[in-house]
Design an enzyme around this catalytic site. Structure first.
Site, PDB file in Angstrom:
ATOM      1  CG  HIS A 132     -27.614  42.098 -30.080  1.00  0.00           C
ATOM      2  ND1 HIS A 132     -28.024  40.351 -30.682  1.00  0.00           N
ATOM      3  CD2 HIS A 132     -26.551  42.117 -29.148  1.00  0.00           C
ATOM      4  CE1 HIS A 132     -26.193  40.691 -31.014  1.00  0.00           C
ATOM      5  NE2 HIS A 132     -25.709  41.292 -30.346  1.00  0.00           N
ATOM      6  CD  GLU A 133     -25.875  45.637 -26.981  1.00  0.00           C
ATOM      7  OE1 GLU A 133     -24.837  44.818 -26.666  1.00  0.00           O
ATOM      8  OE2 GLU A 133     -25.970  45.077 -28.042  1.00  0.00           O
ATOM      9  CG  HIS A 136     -23.311  40.365 -26.043  1.00  0.00           C
ATOM     10  ND1 HIS A 136     -22.669  39.513 -27.109  1.00  0.00           N
ATOM     11  CD2 HIS A 136     -24.297  41.216 -27.320  1.00  0.00           C
ATOM     12  CE1 HIS A 136     -22.984  39.905 -28.012  1.00  0.00           C
ATOM     13  NE2 HIS A 136     -23.688  40.641 -28.421  1.00  0.00           N
ATOM     14  CD  GLU A 204     -21.860  40.681 -32.036  1.00  0.00           C
ATOM     15  OE1 GLU A 204     -23.414  41.198 -31.779  1.00  0.00           O
ATOM     16  OE2 GLU A 204     -21.941  40.809 -31.433  1.00  0.00           O
TER      17      GLU A 204
END
Length: 321
Positions: A132-133, A136, A204
């Site tokens: 997930h990071e 980003h 998100e």
């Protein structure tokens, strides 16, 4: 991607405009010029040093391949899947399981995990969080989120100073009077908060979707989000974020609240809604909870390059315990 950059630019310009408006309301033209100079310096500093600033604020310590070999190997494999250079890796001392990414671009990025995340999550769940990071970083969200946190923090600090001055009868600018000071102290920080909340909420879901594809199984990230949210709701605190709330939107789960309300006043979408979207994606892939749907990223021995046996799936500690 061009529309993403345009949106980022407009949001940051709006936040800078709020800062300039506060200066003008309090100090007239002189206040506007001072606020402009401060905003310019702040933007330049946060662009070049945003990762170092945020990591230092949270007391994060860099870990290398000798001190955390499994952590490095895990992120290295995920980075290859994401077609990204491997970011620098950090660990912050906090019992609350959480993580964030920072850096102005993929070549100057960093991932930070808390000790609570290491202790509470399984290898697969940590893989989902790191993916997930990385999403980003791939989307270049980290610069926007870090600069928004910096400017939002500066606006909040300025507002607190004005409120303190009003409380103890500080001097008033003759041109703006009490009305301008009240507006700058109360309305402006609220508007800035709404902006950086909107930045997080709109991105998100996208990072969840991309992160699921990077790690190979949406259910790993869904399970991690549930565990992190449950820890926050049970009262496990991140003391640094309590002191610096402007950085809360950088984390994978809001570290400041125990209730995931998916409304305009939340820095993140609700965990329930995020999990529902990930479970929907898993169903589209033909996966079901509890059934392995993708081959887990292998552990590679650094000296020989040979694949190591998988870690104990029943263990509750992370891959660099």
């Amino acid at each position: 991607m061009p529309s993403n950059f345009l949106k980022t630019g407009l949001l940051l310009l709006f936040m800078t405009g709020i800062f300039l408006g506060m200066g003008a309301l309090v100090g007239g033209r002189g206040g506007l010029m001072i606020a402009f100079a401060v905003a310019l310096v702040m933007n330049l500093v946060t662009y070049w040093k945003s990762d170092r600033i945020v990591l230092r604020l949270h007391g994060a310590k860099e870990v290398d391949e000798r001190t955390a070999p499994d952590f490095h190997h895990l992120v290295e494999q995920l980075s290859k899947r994401a077609e990204l250079p491997k970011p620098r890796l950090y660990v912050m001392n906090s019992p609350q399981p959480n993580a964030f990414a920072t850096g102005r671009n993929p070549q100057n990025s960093a991932l930070c995990a808390s000790t609570g995340l290491i202790d509470m999550l399984s290898t697969e769940e940590i893989s989902g969080v790191m993916a997930h990071e990385l999403a980003h970083i791939k989307n270049r969200d980290t610069l926007t989120m870090t600069v928004a946190a910096s400017i939002g923090g500066a606006i909040s600090m300025f507002a607190n100073m004005l409120q303190f001055g009003m409380l103890f009868g500080g001097s008033r600018n003759e041109r703006t009077g009490m009305f301008g000071t009240v507006v700058a102290a109360l309305v402006a920080p609220f508007a800035a908060t709404m902006v950086h909340m909107a930045i997080s909420r709109s991105r998100e879901y996208q990072a969840d979707q991309i992160g699921a594809r990077i790690c190979g199984n949406p259910l790993w990230l869904a399970s991690a989000l549930v565990k992190i949210q449950n820890a926050v709701r049970s009262g496990v605190r991140n003391e640094t974020v309590q002191r610096i709330p402007a950085s809360a939107h950088m984390f994978i789960v809001n570290p400041l609240t125990g209730r995931g309300m998916d409304n305009f006043f939340s820095t993140h979408p609700s965990t329930e809604n995020r999990v529902a979207e990930l479970e929907k994606l898993a169903q589209e892939w033909g996966l079901a909870p509890g059934v392995p749907g993708a081959t887990f990223l292998p552990r590679i021995a650094p000296a020989t390059g040979r694949v190591l046996p998988p870690l104990d799936r029943g263990a509750q500690r992370g891959p660099w315990s």
